[in-house]
Design a protein around this motif. Sequence first.
Motif, PDB file in Angstrom:
ATOM      1  N   TYR A 120       9.798  55.966  70.886  1.00 38.09           N
ATOM      2  CA  TYR A 120      10.988  56.489  71.547  1.00 38.09           C
ATOM      3  C   TYR A 120      11.806  55.375  72.194  1.00 38.09           C
ATOM      4  O   TYR A 120      13.043  55.473  72.275  1.00 38.09           O
ATOM      5  CB  TYR A 120      10.599  57.572  72.555  1.00 38.09           C
ATOM      6  N   LYS A 165      13.531  54.156  69.161  1.00 28.92           N
ATOM      7  CA  LYS A 165      14.516  55.137  68.675  1.00 28.92           C
ATOM      8  C   LYS A 165      15.816  55.059  69.481  1.00 28.92           C
ATOM      9  O   LYS A 165      16.911  55.229  68.934  1.00 28.92           O
ATOM     10  CB  LYS A 165      13.929  56.543  68.763  1.00 28.92           C
ATOM     11  N   GLU A 187      14.722  60.812  75.196  1.00 23.13           N
ATOM     12  CA  GLU A 187      14.462  60.944  73.757  1.00 23.13           C
ATOM     13  C   GLU A 187      13.209  61.769  73.506  1.00 23.13           C
ATOM     14  O   GLU A 187      13.183  62.660  72.637  1.00 23.13           O
ATOM     15  CB  GLU A 187      14.329  59.557  73.123  1.00 23.13           C
ATOM     16  N   LYS A 188      12.168  61.479  74.252  1.00 19.75           N
ATOM     17  CA  LYS A 188      10.894  62.190  74.047  1.00 19.75           C
ATOM     18  C   LYS A 188      11.003  63.653  74.476  1.00 19.75           C
ATOM     19  O   LYS A 188      10.490  64.553  73.807  1.00 19.75           O
ATOM     20  CB  LYS A 188       9.766  61.478  74.803  1.00 19.75           C
ATOM     21  N   ASP A 195      12.627  65.755  71.783  1.00 21.44           N
ATOM     22  CA  ASP A 195      11.713  66.085  70.689  1.00 21.44           C
ATOM     23  C   ASP A 195      10.719  67.173  71.091  1.00 21.44           C
ATOM     24  O   ASP A 195      10.377  68.052  70.289  1.00 21.44           O
ATOM     25  CB  ASP A 195      10.966  64.829  70.235  1.00 21.44           C
TER      26      ASP A 195
END
Length: 606
Positions: free
Chosen positions: A168, A171, A593-594, A597
């Motif tokens: 992440y 990413k 980001e995590k 998800d």
Amino acid sequence: MMELKKIMCLISLTCMVEGQSFFDVIRNYRQTQSNNIPSNYKPERTTYDFIVVGSGSAGSAVANRLSENPKWKILLLEAGGMMNVLNDIPMLVSVFQLTEFNWGYKVEPQTNACLGMINRQCPWPRGKTLGGTSTLNYMIHTRGGKEDYENWAKMGNKGWSWNEVLPYFKKSERFDIPELNNSTWHNRQGHVCVEYVPYHSPLANVFLRAGERLGYPIVDYNGANQIGFSFIQVNMDKGARCSAAKAYLRDQRPNLHVMTNARVTKILFDENKRAYGVEYVRRKKFHQVRCSREVVLSAGTIDSAKLLMLSGIGPKEHLEELGIPVLKDSKVGYNLYEHVGFLGLSFLVNQSVTLLPRQLARPGVLLDYVMNRKGPMTIPGGAEALAFIRSKYAQDERPDIELLFASGSLHSDNGLTLRRALGITDELYNAVYKPIEGRDAWSIWPIVQNPRSVGRIKLKSKDPFQSPIIDPNFFSHPADLEIILEGVKLAINISQSEPFRKYGSRLHDIKIPGCRTLPFGTDDYWRCAIKHLPSMMNHEIGTAKMGPASDVDAVVDPQLRVHGVTGLRVADASIMPAIPTGHSNAVIYMIGEKAADMIKQTWRSR
């Protein structure tokens, strides 16, 4: 030509443009949109799939990633307004901490720290604009080390080990440092720009050479090894600030609606303790908006804790005292940590190699930035390089000291912005720094990593418009002071190394007024000085601690869902169970980001 003249006015901090001071010019720029990031809220829509509260580093990432599903409708609420084009100029970072872009928070008067600040209160700048604090921080991009996240996992946070968070970090980033671009540690296709500052002063290179002379390597501290010296990696796009809003909101999808100047005052729950929306104030009127799936709270360590408590999630005794109905007895506001350091190490040199207003205001310097985004104006408030070092007090393999190098000092802007942003008293500034105004100097800020002093945030009242009580309890644990003292000694050793001797570098030795009874340079003098001039790094974390249900101090679970209720997650620095090494902004992007998800996974088949 008038636009350039206004920028010159801001940088020199001395001129007037059409009868306006530089603060008037900033206010006039208040409504200027940077990079055409729209505020596209559709007032006819009253229900969304997801509501994200706060457009900082995590909130912008969450909103962007959730909008990748075209079937979902997402509302992003931001209490502040639009960004200002001058936010893009890295050198002006301290200027914007004196404007409406900053919430203006201050810690409670301290008994053991902030003694050289007005009313013994250190300011704690927090961004109040689209992009949050990423619009007024120093842009330093550090991930922390492997051990930081292995520790999170050992605390019961499944899914947060180093190998699970590293994807992440990668990413999120659009990495552009040519000498490191082939590294397997980095990614060039993400949203968050990462680069070296395009310009380095001569002394920044000297700092790195001095580190080598002392036996430390030059490292990519976001790679395999943190310990060593490096130029700072920053969130810039070719010399201009790359805020969270520019990174994630520049190209909005039609299913993501952004509403600015909308201050959330409460999370709304039904009789089953499910979050179904939020209450907010815009243009002096209260409104409600609903969501069918989740509210994601990304208001930051201070305001996420505040909103949770205003909504009835917090310490039962504290909420009952304020007359707030308790929805969930929870340790909200506890576990407050910050990287604190020392502002007061200045080293005078005998050559014009540092940042002074007369140098920055030269037409060639200004034109180079305006036309090319190059030159000294790209340096974020003077910060250029850093070192991570293990002291004799280190408890594990992690560095416990950061040395942040700046090609300037507290006096370098003649006392016009930095001292005000830091809240330094006239008595201290006039005694110690006014005598050296106009003289070239550089500085190192020694900063404790893995601090042991822990603070707390509480509400003053149930009035959502009152600032909370922020008490970090700086230096309540004596180890933090001793580690910074060790950092002071390391910094002085660096200043006395052969590379710096070529510039006649010497320690500025006027005593701080409150420490005059102590011999200058002794351990007791430095302990006193550190207490008078602590640096707030604005890395506050932990007030909605992440942990499993078995952790009585945890506010959210490892999926970032708030314990005891449904339909509500927190995704920002407040969820960190322990503070990572370095600076926090890159970590917050990773959390965003995590979190996105994990939310997608929850609703994948629904």
